[in-house]
Motif scaffolding. Structure first.
Motif, short mmCIF file in Angstrom:
data_model
loop_
_atom_site.label_atom_id
_atom_site.label_comp_id
_atom_site.label_asym_id
_atom_site.label_seq_id
_atom_site.Cartn_x
_atom_site.Cartn_y
_atom_site.Cartn_z
N GLN A 99 0.78 -1.15 0.04
CA GLN A 99 -0.02 -0.01 0.00
C GLN A 99 0.96 1.25 -0.35
O GLN A 99 1.13 1.73 -1.16
CB GLN A 99 -0.97 0.00 1.13
CG GLN A 99 -2.13 -1.18 0.90
CD GLN A 99 -2.98 -1.29 1.99
OE1 GLN A 99 -3.42 -0.49 2.78
NE2 GLN A 99 -4.00 -2.22 2.23
N CYS A 100 1.30 1.75 1.08
CA CYS A 100 2.34 2.74 1.07
C CYS A 100 3.62 2.46 0.52
O CYS A 100 4.25 3.25 -0.05
CB CYS A 100 2.61 3.43 2.64
SG CYS A 100 3.69 2.37 3.62
N GLY A 101 4.10 1.22 0.72
CA GLY A 101 5.13 0.41 -0.08
C GLY A 101 6.48 0.66 0.59
O GLY A 101 7.43 0.21 0.16
N TYR A 102 6.38 1.39 2.02
CA TYR A 102 7.61 1.53 2.71
C TYR A 102 8.35 0.27 3.19
O TYR A 102 9.67 0.21 3.14
CB TYR A 102 7.44 2.30 4.14
CG TYR A 102 8.94 3.16 4.30
CD1 TYR A 102 9.33 4.24 3.67
CD2 TYR A 102 9.63 2.53 5.40
CE1 TYR A 102 10.51 4.97 3.80
CE2 TYR A 102 10.80 3.06 5.80
CZ TYR A 102 11.31 4.13 5.42
OH TYR A 102 12.39 4.73 5.29
N CYS A 103 7.40 -0.54 3.48
CA CYS A 103 7.85 -1.79 4.18
C CYS A 103 8.47 -2.86 2.99
O CYS A 103 8.99 -4.04 3.14
CB CYS A 103 6.90 -2.56 4.98
SG CYS A 103 5.52 -3.24 3.92
N THR A 104 7.77 -2.69 1.61
CA THR A 104 7.70 -3.34 0.62
C THR A 104 9.06 -4.07 0.24
O THR A 104 9.23 -5.26 -0.02
CB THR A 104 6.96 -2.87 -0.44
OG1 THR A 104 5.93 -2.61 -0.27
CG2 THR A 104 6.77 -4.03 -1.71
N ILE A 134 7.46 -6.22 9.38
CA ILE A 134 6.34 -5.66 9.94
C ILE A 134 5.79 -4.73 8.96
O ILE A 134 6.50 -3.89 8.16
CB ILE A 134 6.54 -4.81 11.03
CG1 ILE A 134 6.88 -5.83 12.23
CG2 ILE A 134 5.22 -3.99 11.67
CD1 ILE A 134 7.33 -4.98 13.67
N CYS A 135 4.45 -4.83 8.55
CA CYS A 135 3.70 -3.89 7.51
C CYS A 135 2.54 -3.39 8.70
O CYS A 135 1.79 -4.00 9.27
CB CYS A 135 3.12 -4.68 6.55
SG CYS A 135 2.09 -3.57 5.30
N ARG A 136 2.46 -1.83 8.45
CA ARG A 136 1.55 -1.34 9.31
C ARG A 136 0.13 -0.84 8.22
O ARG A 136 -0.61 -0.20 8.68
CB ARG A 136 1.91 -0.04 9.79
CG ARG A 136 2.67 0.90 9.16
CD ARG A 136 3.38 2.20 9.65
NE ARG A 136 2.41 3.03 10.30
CZ ARG A 136 2.50 4.24 10.88
NH1 ARG A 136 3.96 4.56 10.92
NH2 ARG A 136 1.72 4.74 11.30
N CYS A 137 0.16 -1.23 7.14
CA CYS A 137 -1.02 -1.01 6.00
C CYS A 137 -1.82 -2.25 5.92
O CYS A 137 -2.96 -1.88 5.66
CB CYS A 137 -0.21 -0.23 4.98
SG CYS A 137 0.78 1.04 5.06
N THR A 138 -0.93 -3.35 5.47
CA THR A 138 -1.71 -4.22 4.47
C THR A 138 -2.63 -5.28 5.36
O THR A 138 -3.47 -5.93 4.84
CB THR A 138 -0.85 -4.96 3.58
OG1 THR A 138 -0.03 -5.76 4.61
CG2 THR A 138 -0.19 -4.14 2.63
S1 FES Z 1 2.47 -1.23 2.87
FE1 FES Z 1 2.66 0.65 4.04
S2 FES Z 1 4.00 -0.29 5.90
FE2 FES Z 1 3.56 -2.00 4.60
#
Ligand code: FES
Ligand code: FES
Length: 160
Positions: A99-104, A134-138
């Motif tokens: 989603q936000c992609g930061y963890c991707t 860790i992912c805070r979005c998906t």
């Molecule tokens: S997609 Fe946003 S933290 Fe994983």
């Protein structure tokens, strides 16, 4: 003190002078300019900085650059070939695994390491392999689906 670091980074031999105390994460992002590897917690808790060292996932925020002397280091920048996404990149893209992609990038590299060791992982093996990320979005469901799909693409011949 500084030392000469020799390694194979994303398939290419490199030699760099690095301070003894520089972290692999800072070497990659600031000295080499590979910013795909992310800084998250900066303390070994989130997995955003995961890279592969000799195909094993490694937290770059807890690794001194000097300790990868003579080893192969792969970052997310190594995966795309001739303009084509790798199996794991396609998995995340096609199954909406970010989603936000930061963890991707961290999830992707942990998944690539898994498929290199075990090309046909079970769902529980995928969950175990991604247990340090860790992912805070998906909510993780799409991430697991992405890796299952990536294993299918890998079985059809795509590089992980
Ligand atoms: S997609 Fe946003 S933290 Fe994983
Ligand atoms: S930034 Fe390395 S584990 Fe979070």
């Amino acid at each position: 003190m500084a030392r000469i670091l020799q390694l194979t980074l994303n398939g290419r031999a490199r030699t760099d002078a690095v301070p003894d105390n520089v972290l692999l994460l800072d070497y990659l992002r600031e000295q080499v300019g590979l910013t795909g590897t992310k800084t998250g917690c900066d303390g070994g808790e989130c997995g955003a900085c995961t890279v592969l060292v000799d195909d094993q996932p490694r937290l770059a925020c807890l690794t001194l650059a000097a300790t990868v002397e003579g080893q192969r280091v792969d970052t997310v920048e190594s995966l795309m070939r001739d303009g084509r996404l790798s199996a794991v990149q396609r998995g995340f893209h096609e199954k909406l695994g970010s989603q936000c992609g930061y963890c991707t990038p961290g999830f992707i590299m942990a998944s690539v390491g898994l498929l290199r060791r075990n090309p046909r992982p079970s769902e529980s093996e995928i969950r175990d392999a991604l247990g340090s990320n860790i992912c805070r979005c998906t909510g993780y469901v799409k991430i697991i689906e992405a890796v299952v799909h990536a294993a299918d693409l890998h079985a059809m011949g795509a590089a992980p």
